[in-house]
Motif scaffolding. Structure first.
Motif, PDB file in Angstrom:
ATOM      1  N   CYS A 150      20.686  21.515  58.472  1.00 37.51           N
ATOM      2  CA  CYS A 150      20.649  20.776  57.215  1.00 37.51           C
ATOM      3  C   CYS A 150      22.012  20.265  56.774  1.00 37.51           C
ATOM      4  O   CYS A 150      22.101  19.317  56.006  1.00 37.51           O
ATOM      5  N   HIS A 181      15.011  22.355  54.737  1.00 36.61           N
ATOM      6  CA  HIS A 181      15.553  23.687  54.982  1.00 36.61           C
ATOM      7  C   HIS A 181      14.467  24.601  55.520  1.00 36.61           C
ATOM      8  O   HIS A 181      13.291  24.415  55.221  1.00 36.61           O
ATOM      9  N   HIS A 237      25.271  24.894  57.511  1.00 35.54           N
ATOM     10  CA  HIS A 237      23.930  25.388  57.830  1.00 35.54           C
ATOM     11  C   HIS A 237      23.962  26.871  58.222  1.00 35.54           C
ATOM     12  O   HIS A 237      23.145  27.666  57.764  1.00 35.54           O
TER      13      HIS A 237
HETATM   14 CU1  CUA Z   1      19.605  24.659  55.061  1.00 31.95          CU
HETATM   15 CU2  CUA Z   1      20.015  24.681  57.430  1.00 31.95          CU
END
Ligand code: CUA
Length: 646
Positions: free
Chosen positions: A631, A592, A635
Motif C-alpha cells: 500500500c 490494505h 507497508h
Molecule cells: Cu497497508 Cu500495506
C-alpha cells in the motif's frame, strides 16, 4: 452430408492428437448402437503415433492483431466462469489477459471471502458458523439486460454441485447474493430474461431462469429411491432483485442449457434425457429429445390463480409443466419441440427470431422459429414441430452456437475439433428443399475439442461480429507441459471477415465453461466504495478502539496509509471478538490487508470498504497484525499489536 467439405485433415497440424479422442468417443457411441451418420464425417487420416508438437501455421488470411502495446486497454470485457474452482473471472479482450477473479461459492484468502462475516452471510453457514458448502462447480455466466443489450448491473453464475445461483454486482465486481434452489440437483443452465412478457415498461431483466439436469424423487427425502418413473426435475425462476425463487415448473425429461427470447415471452431448455434414464445407455435410446419451451406469462398467471403445489418443506409454488398436463395448446404452460439425439446448447439469435439447438450425438443444428412456437400456444399451428425452420448437418459433435449479427451462426464441433460458420437463412432454404443453398460458409480447426463458444455481443441484439472466443477442453501440445494437468486453451478468432482466422491461444486455469464478451463502454465499475453502504463502518479514527461487554469484545479499527488505528489492542483469553475494519483511504487502488498470525485470519479492505471477522481469543501472547496488501513505502511498518492476556 451436404456439399460442405468435411475432409479437413490436410489443414490439421497433427491429426493423430485429434484422432485419439474421436476414436474413444466414437467407440463409446458405437457401443450404444447409435446411428448418427458418423462414418461420413470420420475421414481424418492416419493413426500414426503422437508426433512432437507442430507449430501452428501462420494465418494465411489478413487479420487484426489481438496483442496490445504496453499501456493499451482492451476494448471488450469478457466474463468467464471458473468451473470447479467456483469463481467468476474477468478477462480483457482481445488481449485475453485475466484481469480479476471474483470468488463466489468458494473461499478466497486474498480478499477474505469465506473468512469475513459479510462474505459468510452471503455464502451461507451452518449452526456452528462454519461454511455450509466448500465446493462448487460454475458453468454459465450471463449478465442483466436492458433494451436488448447489457446494462452493467448484474451477472449471474451457477453452481452445479450444490444447486446455487450467485449474483455478481458489476459496479464493484463482488458477489452479493447466493440462493440455493429447492428440490433440484445438477442445476446447470442459466439465463436472465430480457424484458417482461406483459409489461412493456419493464424493458430490462427481472427474472433469471435455472434449469436442473438431474432427476430425483420429489421430495428427495429417502422415499421412492428405486422408482425411476417417479423421478422428476424442475425448471426454476429466480427474482433478479430479491434473488428469491419465484416459481418452479415440474417437467418431463431434464434441463440442460437455457435461452430466453428478446420479447420476454419465452424461455427454453434443451433436453438430452427425455428418456429419464439413470444410465448413459438409457439416456441415449431415443432418436429425438427436445427443446422445451416455457410460456412465462401463462406460468405466472397460473401461480397467481393458485394452480400450484409445493414440494417438501419448500414454499415455492410449483406448476405442472409435464406433457400430460399440457396437451391443449391454448392453456399449455410448456411446449416440447423435438430435437435430434441428446442435444446440447440452446442459443438465441440476435435478430430475436430463432433458438438454435445443437445435436451433440446428431451432426445437426436445429433452428426453431419463435413466432411459430407462439402460434402453437395461440392454437394457430397444428403441429408443434412445424416450428422447426431448419435441421441441417453441420459436423460431428455440435455443442454451442454464437452469432455475428450478419446472419451467420458459429457452432463448436466437439468431435471434429472445429468451428463451423453457417448461414441461418441459407440453412432454412436448404431445409425447405433448395439443395443449392450453400449454408456452410467456413470451417476452422481449433485445438482441441471445443465446448463453449461466444462472439462479441453475441447474446445481445447488438452482435458486432468482431471477435469470437472458443473454450477448448484439451490443450494437449499447445503450451509448455506443466505435469499431468494441462491448461485449457481459450482461442481467439477474428470473425470480422468472410474467413475465420485463429489469432491467439490463451492458456487458462481449468476449467472455465461459458463466458460472454461485450463492449467495455457497457460497464462503469466504481473505484472507491461508498462508506455509507456499510452499517458497521468505523467512520473516523477517533471511533476506533476496544469496546468490551463482559467477554464479548468489539475491536474497531481504521486503516489509512501507512497506519492502523489503534496501533495496539488488548484482549483476554476466552474473549469472543468481533473485529471491524474500515479502510478510510479514498484513493483509487489503495487497498490494505489485515492478517492475524496464528488466528488464521486475512482479508483486504478496498478504499472506503468495511469488513468484519469474528473469532475466539484462545491463544495468549503477542500477535502482530499486519497489512498484507502492498500500500505504501511504509507497508512493512503498517501493523497493529494484538495482545492477548492469559
Ligand atoms: Cu497497508 Cu500495506
Amino acid at each position: 452430408m451436404n456439399e460442405a467439405k468435411m475432409n479437413t485433415a490436410e489443414a490439421m497440424p497433427d491429426p493423430s492428437r485429434r484422432k485419439f479422442l474421436n476414436t474413444a468417443a466414437l467407440a463409446g457411441l458405437a457401443g450404444a448402437g447409435l446411428s448418427v451418420g458418423l462414418s461420413a464425417c470420420n475421414n481424418e487420416s492416419g493413426s500414426k503415433p503422437a508426433a512432437p508438437a507442430a507449430p501452428a501455421a501462420a494465418p494465411a488470411v489478413a487479420h487484426r492483431e489481438p496483442h496490445l502495446k504496453p499501456g493499451e486497454l482492451d476494448t471488450y470485457y469478457g466474463l468467464w466462469s471458473g468451473g470447479h474452482t467456483g469463481d467468476f473471472r474477468v478477462l480483457g479482450l482481445p488481449s485475453g489477459r485475466e484481469l480479476h477473479r471474483v470468488p463466489c461459492f468458494n473461499a478466497d484468502p486474498l480478499i477474505g471471502w469465506g473468512i469475513t462475516n459479510e462474505s459468510k452471510a452471503v455464502m451461507g453457514t451452518k449452526a456452528d458458523g462454519s461454511l455450509k458448502y466448500t465446493v462448487a462447480d460454475t458453468h454459465h455466466t450471463h449478465a442483466s439486460y436492458k433494451d436488448g443489450n447489457y446494462d452493467g448491473r448484474y451477472a449471474w453464475i451457477n453452481d452445479k454441485i450444490n444447486s446455487r445461483i450467485a449474483r455478481i454486482r458489476l459496479d464493484y465486481f463482488i458477489c452479493d447474493k447466493i440462493t440455493e434452489l429447492p428440490n433440484v440437483q445438477g442445476f446447470h443452465g442459466i439465463f436472465p430474461d430480457k424484458r417482461d412478457p406483459v409489461d412493456p415498461a419493464i424493458n430490462y431483466t427481472t427474472r433469471v431462469f435455472c434449469g436442473a439436469e438431474f432427476h430425483t424423487p420429489l421430495p428427495n427425502d429417502g422415499r421412492d429411491l428405486d422408482s425411476l418413473d417417479k423421478y422428476r426435475t424442475l425448471f426454476s425462476c429466480v427474482d433478479a432483485e430479491s434473488m428469491e425463487v419465484r416459481w418452479q415448473v415440474l417437467i418431463d425429461g431434464n434441463c440442460d442449457l437455457v435461452a430466453t427470447s428478446f420479447d420476454g415471452k419465452l424461455a427454453a431448455t434443451n433436453q438430452y434425457n427425455t428418456e429419464g434414464g439413470a444410465r448413459y445407455e438409457d439416456m441415449m435410446s431415443a432418436e429425438r429429445d427436445a427443446c422445451l419451451f416455457f410460456n412465462i406469462a401463462r406460468i405466472e398467471q397460473a401461480v397467481k390463480d393458485g394452480k400450484f403445489k409445493t414440494i417438501g418443506s419448500s414454499k415455492v409454488p410449483v406448476v405442472d409443466g409435464t406433457k400430460a398436463a399440457n396437451t391443449d395448446p391454448k392453456t399449455a404452460l410448456t411446449a416440447y419441440v423435438t430435437v435430434p439425439k441428446n442435444p446440447h446448447g440452446v442459443n438465441a439469435s440476435p435478430d430475436g427470431k430463432y433458438f438454435i439447438c445443437a445435436g451433440k450425438l446428431s451432426p445437426t443444428g436445429t433452428v426453431i422459429e419463435l413466432a411459430k412456437v407462439l402460434d402453437w400456444f395461440d392454437g394457430k399451428l397444428d403441429e408443434l414441430d412445424k416450428a422447426i425452420a431448419a435441421e441441417v448437418e453441420i459436423g460431428l459433435g455440435p455443442l454451442h452456437t454464437a452469432f455475428d449479427g450478419r446472419g451467420n451462426a458459429y457452432t463448436t464441433l466437439f468431435l471434429d475439433s472445429q468451428i463451423v460458420k453457417w448461414n441461418v437463412e441459407a440453412a432454412i432454404k436448404f431445409h425447405a428443399g433448395d439443395k443449392n443453398a450453400q449454408y456452410v460458409v467456413d470451417r476452422l480447426d481449433v485445438h482441441y475439442q471445443p465446448g463453449h463458444i461466444n462472439a462479441s455481443q453475441s447474446e445481445t441484439m447488438f452482435a458486432d461480429g468482431q471477435w469470437l472466443a472458443v473454450g477448448c477442453k484439451f490443450s494437449k501440445d499447445r503450451f509448455l507441459p506443466v505435469g499431468p494437468l494441462h491448461a485449457e486453451t481459450e482461442q481467439l478468432v477474428d470473425i470480422s471477415g468472410e474467413k475465420m482466422v485463429l489469432v491467439a491461444d490463451h492458456p487458462v486455469r481449468p476449467e472455465p465453461h461459458d463466458f460472454i464478451i461485450f463492449k467495455r463502454e457497457l460497464l462503469q465499475p466504481k473505484q472507491v466504495y461508498d462508506l455509507n453502504e456499510f452499517p458497521l463502518a468505523v467512520k473516523d479514527p477517533k471511533e476506533a478502539g476496544v469496546f468490551r461487554d463482559g467477554n464479548k469484545v468489539t475491536v474497531k479499527i481504521t486503516s489509512m496509509a501507512p497506519a492502523f488505528e489503534p496501533r495496539e489492542f488488548r484482549l483476554k483469553v476466552g474473549d469472543e471478538v468481533t473485529l471491524i475494519m474500515t479502510n478510510l483511504d479514498k484513493i483509487e487502488d489503495l487497498t490494505h490487508g489485515f492478517a492475524i498470525p496464528k488466528y488464521n485470519i486475512n482479508f483486504i479492505c478496498n478504499p472506503q470498504e468495511t469488513k468484519s471477522v469474528t473469532f475466539k481469543a484462545d491463544k495468549p501472547g503477542i500477535f502482530w497484525c499486519y497489512c498484507t496488501h502492498f500500500c505504501h513505502a511504509l507497508h512493512l511498518e503498517m501493523r497493529s499489536r494484538m495482545i492477548v492476556e492469559a
